[in-house]
Design an enzyme around this catalytic site. Sequence first.
Site, PDB file in Angstrom:
ATOM      1  N   GLY A  24      93.882  45.896   0.830  1.00 58.78           N
ATOM      2  CA  GLY A  24      92.934  46.773   1.523  1.00 58.78           C
ATOM      3  C   GLY A  24      93.657  47.558   2.596  1.00 58.78           C
ATOM      4  O   GLY A  24      94.148  46.977   3.568  1.00 58.78           O
ATOM      5  N   ALA A  25      93.741  48.881   2.408  1.00 58.62           N
ATOM      6  CA  ALA A  25      94.505  49.729   3.340  1.00 58.62           C
ATOM      7  C   ALA A  25      93.590  50.592   4.193  1.00 58.62           C
ATOM      8  O   ALA A  25      93.900  51.733   4.513  1.00 58.62           O
ATOM      9  CB  ALA A  25      95.493  50.598   2.564  1.00 58.62           C
ATOM     10  N   TRP A  28      91.522  48.044   9.243  1.00 57.41           N
ATOM     11  CA  TRP A  28      91.908  46.679   9.620  1.00 57.41           C
ATOM     12  C   TRP A  28      93.064  46.148   8.761  1.00 57.41           C
ATOM     13  O   TRP A  28      93.982  45.514   9.245  1.00 57.41           O
ATOM     14  CB  TRP A  28      90.683  45.768   9.563  1.00 57.41           C
ATOM     15  CG  TRP A  28      90.850  44.398  10.143  1.00 57.41           C
ATOM     16  CD1 TRP A  28      90.311  43.253   9.626  1.00 57.41           C
ATOM     17  CD2 TRP A  28      91.562  43.987  11.338  1.00 57.41           C
ATOM     18  NE1 TRP A  28      90.639  42.176  10.424  1.00 57.41           N
ATOM     19  CE2 TRP A  28      91.405  42.603  11.476  1.00 57.41           C
ATOM     20  CE3 TRP A  28      92.321  44.680  12.281  1.00 57.41           C
ATOM     21  CZ2 TRP A  28      91.984  41.881  12.524  1.00 57.41           C
ATOM     22  CZ3 TRP A  28      92.905  43.962  13.330  1.00 57.41           C
ATOM     23  CH2 TRP A  28      92.735  42.588  13.447  1.00 57.41           C
ATOM     24  N   LYS A 122      83.996  40.445   7.766  1.00 60.24           N
ATOM     25  CA  LYS A 122      82.995  39.721   8.542  1.00 60.24           C
ATOM     26  C   LYS A 122      81.627  39.942   7.929  1.00 60.24           C
ATOM     27  O   LYS A 122      81.182  41.085   7.813  1.00 60.24           O
ATOM     28  CB  LYS A 122      83.000  40.220   9.992  1.00 60.24           C
ATOM     29  CG  LYS A 122      84.329  39.955  10.710  1.00 60.24           C
ATOM     30  CD  LYS A 122      84.423  40.585  12.085  1.00 60.24           C
ATOM     31  CE  LYS A 122      85.753  40.242  12.749  1.00 60.24           C
ATOM     32  NZ  LYS A 122      85.990  40.934  14.026  1.00 60.24           N
ATOM     33  N   THR A 152      89.026  42.325  17.924  1.00 61.70           N
ATOM     34  CA  THR A 152      90.205  43.059  17.472  1.00 61.70           C
ATOM     35  C   THR A 152      89.843  44.449  16.962  1.00 61.70           C
ATOM     36  O   THR A 152      89.571  44.608  15.771  1.00 61.70           O
ATOM     37  CB  THR A 152      90.861  42.315  16.287  1.00 61.70           C
ATOM     38  OG1 THR A 152      89.852  42.133  15.269  1.00 61.70           O
ATOM     39  CG2 THR A 152      91.405  40.951  16.664  1.00 61.70           C
ATOM     40  N   ALA A 154      90.864  47.579  15.290  1.00 56.47           N
ATOM     41  CA  ALA A 154      92.054  47.864  14.483  1.00 56.47           C
ATOM     42  C   ALA A 154      92.960  48.884  15.159  1.00 56.47           C
ATOM     43  O   ALA A 154      94.189  48.760  15.153  1.00 56.47           O
ATOM     44  CB  ALA A 154      91.620  48.372  13.107  1.00 56.47           C
ATOM     45  N   LYS A 213      77.758  38.893  15.369  1.00 57.93           N
ATOM     46  CA  LYS A 213      78.020  39.802  16.500  1.00 57.93           C
ATOM     47  C   LYS A 213      77.823  41.267  16.104  1.00 57.93           C
ATOM     48  O   LYS A 213      77.472  42.095  16.936  1.00 57.93           O
ATOM     49  CB  LYS A 213      79.409  39.544  17.094  1.00 57.93           C
ATOM     50  CG  LYS A 213      80.598  39.827  16.180  1.00 57.93           C
ATOM     51  CD  LYS A 213      81.107  41.243  16.272  1.00 57.93           C
ATOM     52  CE  LYS A 213      82.117  41.528  15.172  1.00 57.93           C
ATOM     53  NZ  LYS A 213      82.606  42.905  15.173  1.00 57.93           N
ATOM     54  N   THR A 270      82.532  43.887  20.893  1.00 59.25           N
ATOM     55  CA  THR A 270      81.810  44.791  19.998  1.00 59.25           C
ATOM     56  C   THR A 270      80.544  45.345  20.649  1.00 59.25           C
ATOM     57  O   THR A 270      80.101  46.443  20.313  1.00 59.25           O
ATOM     58  CB  THR A 270      81.475  44.063  18.675  1.00 59.25           C
ATOM     59  OG1 THR A 270      82.633  43.355  18.253  1.00 59.25           O
ATOM     60  CG2 THR A 270      81.096  45.024  17.591  1.00 59.25           C
ATOM     61  N   SER A 276      83.503  50.494  18.758  1.00 60.21           N
ATOM     62  CA  SER A 276      82.840  49.725  17.703  1.00 60.21           C
ATOM     63  C   SER A 276      81.956  50.636  16.869  1.00 60.21           C
ATOM     64  O   SER A 276      81.113  51.371  17.403  1.00 60.21           O
ATOM     65  CB  SER A 276      81.986  48.612  18.311  1.00 60.21           C
ATOM     66  OG  SER A 276      80.986  48.213  17.379  1.00 60.21           O
ATOM     67  N   GLU A 303      79.130  46.890   9.177  1.00 57.28           N
ATOM     68  CA  GLU A 303      78.775  45.612   8.549  1.00 57.28           C
ATOM     69  C   GLU A 303      77.436  45.069   9.039  1.00 57.28           C
ATOM     70  O   GLU A 303      76.701  44.423   8.308  1.00 57.28           O
ATOM     71  CB  GLU A 303      79.867  44.562   8.813  1.00 57.28           C
ATOM     72  CG  GLU A 303      81.205  44.829   8.128  1.00 57.28           C
ATOM     73  CD  GLU A 303      81.190  44.501   6.637  1.00 57.28           C
ATOM     74  OE1 GLU A 303      80.115  44.432   6.033  1.00 57.28           O
ATOM     75  OE2 GLU A 303      82.305  44.355   6.073  1.00 57.28           O
TER      76      GLU A 303
HETATM   77  N1  NAI Z   1      88.242  48.025  11.854  1.00 60.62           N
HETATM   78  C1  NAI Z   1      88.266  46.993  12.683  1.00 60.62           C
HETATM   79  O1  NAI Z   1      88.513  47.154  13.894  1.00 60.62           O
HETATM   80  C2  NAI Z   1      88.026  45.617  12.167  1.00 60.62           C
HETATM   81  C3  NAI Z   1      87.426  45.396  10.953  1.00 60.62           C
HETATM   82  N2  NAI Z   1      87.167  44.115  10.536  1.00 60.62           N
HETATM   83  C4  NAI Z   1      86.498  43.865   9.263  1.00 60.62           C
HETATM   84  O2  NAI Z   1      87.369  44.223   8.201  1.00 60.62           O
HETATM   85  C5  NAI Z   1      86.607  44.618   7.053  1.00 60.62           C
HETATM   86  C6  NAI Z   1      87.157  45.946   6.556  1.00 60.62           C
HETATM   87  O3  NAI Z   1      86.907  46.882   7.581  1.00 60.62           O
HETATM   88  P1  NAI Z   1      87.829  48.141   7.856  1.00 60.62           P
HETATM   89  O4  NAI Z   1      89.207  47.959   7.386  1.00 60.62           O
HETATM   90  O5  NAI Z   1      87.641  48.507   9.268  1.00 60.62           O
HETATM   91  O6  NAI Z   1      87.084  49.227   6.954  1.00 60.62           O
HETATM   92  P2  NAI Z   1      87.632  50.661   6.528  1.00 60.62           P
HETATM   93  O7  NAI Z   1      86.464  51.474   6.136  1.00 60.62           O
HETATM   94  O8  NAI Z   1      88.557  51.183   7.537  1.00 60.62           O
HETATM   95  O9  NAI Z   1      88.494  50.331   5.230  1.00 60.62           O
HETATM   96  C7  NAI Z   1      87.960  49.703   4.112  1.00 60.62           C
HETATM   97  C8  NAI Z   1      88.989  49.717   3.001  1.00 60.62           C
HETATM   98  O10 NAI Z   1      88.477  49.005   1.887  1.00 60.62           O
HETATM   99  C9  NAI Z   1      88.504  49.851   0.744  1.00 60.62           C
HETATM  100  N3  NAI Z   1      87.349  49.539  -0.066  1.00 60.62           N
HETATM  101  C10 NAI Z   1      86.064  49.835   0.183  1.00 60.62           C
HETATM  102  N4  NAI Z   1      85.279  49.375  -0.806  1.00 60.62           N
HETATM  103  C11 NAI Z   1      86.100  48.774  -1.678  1.00 60.62           C
HETATM  104  C12 NAI Z   1      85.915  48.120  -2.919  1.00 60.62           C
HETATM  105  N5  NAI Z   1      84.699  47.993  -3.461  1.00 60.62           N
HETATM  106  N6  NAI Z   1      86.981  47.628  -3.535  1.00 60.62           N
HETATM  107  C13 NAI Z   1      88.206  47.763  -3.003  1.00 60.62           C
HETATM  108  N7  NAI Z   1      88.456  48.372  -1.852  1.00 60.62           N
HETATM  109  C14 NAI Z   1      87.415  48.870  -1.203  1.00 60.62           C
HETATM  110  C15 NAI Z   1      88.477  51.270   1.264  1.00 60.62           C
HETATM  111  O11 NAI Z   1      89.052  52.163   0.319  1.00 60.62           O
HETATM  112  C16 NAI Z   1      89.316  51.120   2.516  1.00 60.62           C
HETATM  113  O12 NAI Z   1      90.691  51.185   2.205  1.00 60.62           O
HETATM  114  C17 NAI Z   1      85.143  44.669   7.529  1.00 60.62           C
HETATM  115  O13 NAI Z   1      84.477  43.495   7.127  1.00 60.62           O
HETATM  116  C18 NAI Z   1      85.250  44.709   9.045  1.00 60.62           C
HETATM  117  O14 NAI Z   1      84.133  44.113   9.688  1.00 60.62           O
HETATM  118  C19 NAI Z   1      87.517  43.045  11.279  1.00 60.62           C
HETATM  119  C20 NAI Z   1      88.141  43.206  12.483  1.00 60.62           C
HETATM  120  C21 NAI Z   1      88.445  44.506  13.026  1.00 60.62           C
HETATM  121  O1  13P Z   2      85.132  43.603  14.226  1.00 59.11           O
HETATM  122  C1  13P Z   2      85.498  44.443  15.010  1.00 59.11           C
HETATM  123  C2  13P Z   2      86.115  44.115  16.304  1.00 59.11           C
HETATM  124  O2  13P Z   2      86.443  42.769  16.385  1.00 59.11           O
HETATM  125  C3  13P Z   2      85.285  45.870  14.698  1.00 59.11           C
HETATM  126  O3  13P Z   2      84.005  46.218  15.086  1.00 59.11           O
HETATM  127  P1  13P Z   2      83.243  47.401  14.354  1.00 59.11           P
HETATM  128  O4  13P Z   2      83.182  47.045  12.884  1.00 59.11           O
HETATM  129  O5  13P Z   2      81.896  47.453  14.998  1.00 59.11           O
HETATM  130  O6  13P Z   2      84.034  48.648  14.592  1.00 59.11           O
END
Ligand code: NAI
Ligand code: 13P
Length: 378
Positions: A24-25, A28, A122, A152, A154, A213, A270, A276, A303
């Site tokens: 997953g790119a 996060w 999450k 965190t 990202a 959260k 958050t 967030s 989420e």
């Molecule tokens: N962004 C942040 O600050 C943080 C995010 N998270 C959690 O990490 C998870 C991912 O979030 P982000 O990376 O921020 O989202 P994002 O929207 O930045 O990236 C999501 C990635 O997953 C891919 N993707 C989406 N649907 C898909 C599918 N069906 N199959 C394969 N790949 C798919 C997208 O192409 C994209 O590369 C979430 O559950 C989020 O709550 C946790 C901590 C911090």
């Molecule tokens: O999980 C996160 C911080 O810990 C990222 O929060 P958001 O998905 O609300 O941007």
Amino acid sequence: MKDRSIEFIQSSNTGLYDNVAVIGAGAWGTALACVLVRAGRNVTLWARRPELAEEINSTGLNQRYLPDIPLPEGLRAVSDMGEALAGAQAVLIVTPSVSIREITEQAHALAAPEVPLFICAKGVEKGTHLLMSGIAEDAAPGRVIGVISGPTFAVEVAADAPTAVTIASNEPEWDKDIAHHAAARMAQSMGTYSFRPYVSNDMVGVEIGGAVKNVVAIACGILEGAGFGMNARAALITRGLSEIKELAVAMGGTRETVTGLAGMGDLMLTCSSTKSRNFSYGRQRGAGIAHDAVFEGKPVVVEGHGNALTVTDLARALGVFMPICEMTRSILHDDVPIGHAFAEYWAAPLQAEPRALDIEIAHPAAEAAFTHYGSELP
Ligand SMILES: NC(=O)C1=CN([C@@H]2O[C@H](COP(=O)(O)OP(=O)(O)OC[C@H]3O[C@@H](n4cnc5c(N)ncnc54)[C@H](O)[C@@H]3O)[C@@H](O)[C@H]2O)C=CC1
Ligand SMILES: O=C(CO)COP(=O)(O)O
């Protein structure tokens, strides 16, 4: 004085994961891949779209998800999952919660059997009420499963800002020899001067914090958008923590975990920053902007939106009362006007703090709350 160097040497022999795949790119996944590269690991980052893998490799940037943040040299992206997983000793799965089952199944089919999978999304799954680790245990039977969670953003992690996380894994008991624990091994494999992992054996507590959260953050955003002040936000954060605690304990987690990084830490972060996506989404809804208009056709992972449903479904099934999550659900999914939903929450019978005392006293001004907030808010 205690000889800390001996203690460190004894506990440092956990066996690093030298080769790590990050699946997953998005924001996060890319940020975690940066941490692992900085920690000295060989990292392969899997992107679903070949163009994104190409952009990361050729420009050292991931402009869509982490605009203008230079990625460390040595980060290699691929769009073939088999290639990403070849030779991996540990895998981080970092896609949105709705895709975790499908992606874990794919990774399970391709990774060597002894390789642990760490889920970094999450949420709670629709229908099954499973946490992310539960989905992974279902989709990858027999494998060691871990989770990484905490406060965190990202964008800060990618920019190398100081950050602490909690890493938990599903191995049975802590014993004296934690050398073989996947959580401890991953903690040591990804620790850097700026990134500080803590280790836990309470996956449930860690995951409930991360899932709930986001719902509370939307509620805080709604109230801010609607013009409320800091007092209301502090009340929601505190009472939200109490909801997290009750659900976590009902699921077998501990109160201590809930007051840690993945509970209180992530809730505070958050619920108090426009970095967030959940808080920002709530703020816009609170200002009267309709769901579809919030992102103007640009899909963003929020989420807490889906989890307002799944978390309350889970809580209802367990008989746990989560009034803030219920309020959020009623606004987002049942079209209850914000003023009415808030009054419903705010004018509920008075209770004891902590609620375990089980006291209920009639609210002296319930009707006035409905009149006041019902007419003032969108
Ligand atoms: N962004 C942040 O600050 C943080 C995010 N998270 C959690 O990490 C998870 C991912 O979030 P982000 O990376 O921020 O989202 P994002 O929207 O930045 O990236 C999501 C990635 O997953 C891919 N993707 C989406 N649907 C898909 C599918 N069906 N199959 C394969 N790949 C798919 C997208 O192409 C994209 O590369 C979430 O559950 C989020 O709550 C946790 C901590 C911090
Ligand atoms: O999980 C996160 C911080 O810990 C990222 O929060 P958001 O998905 O609300 O941007």
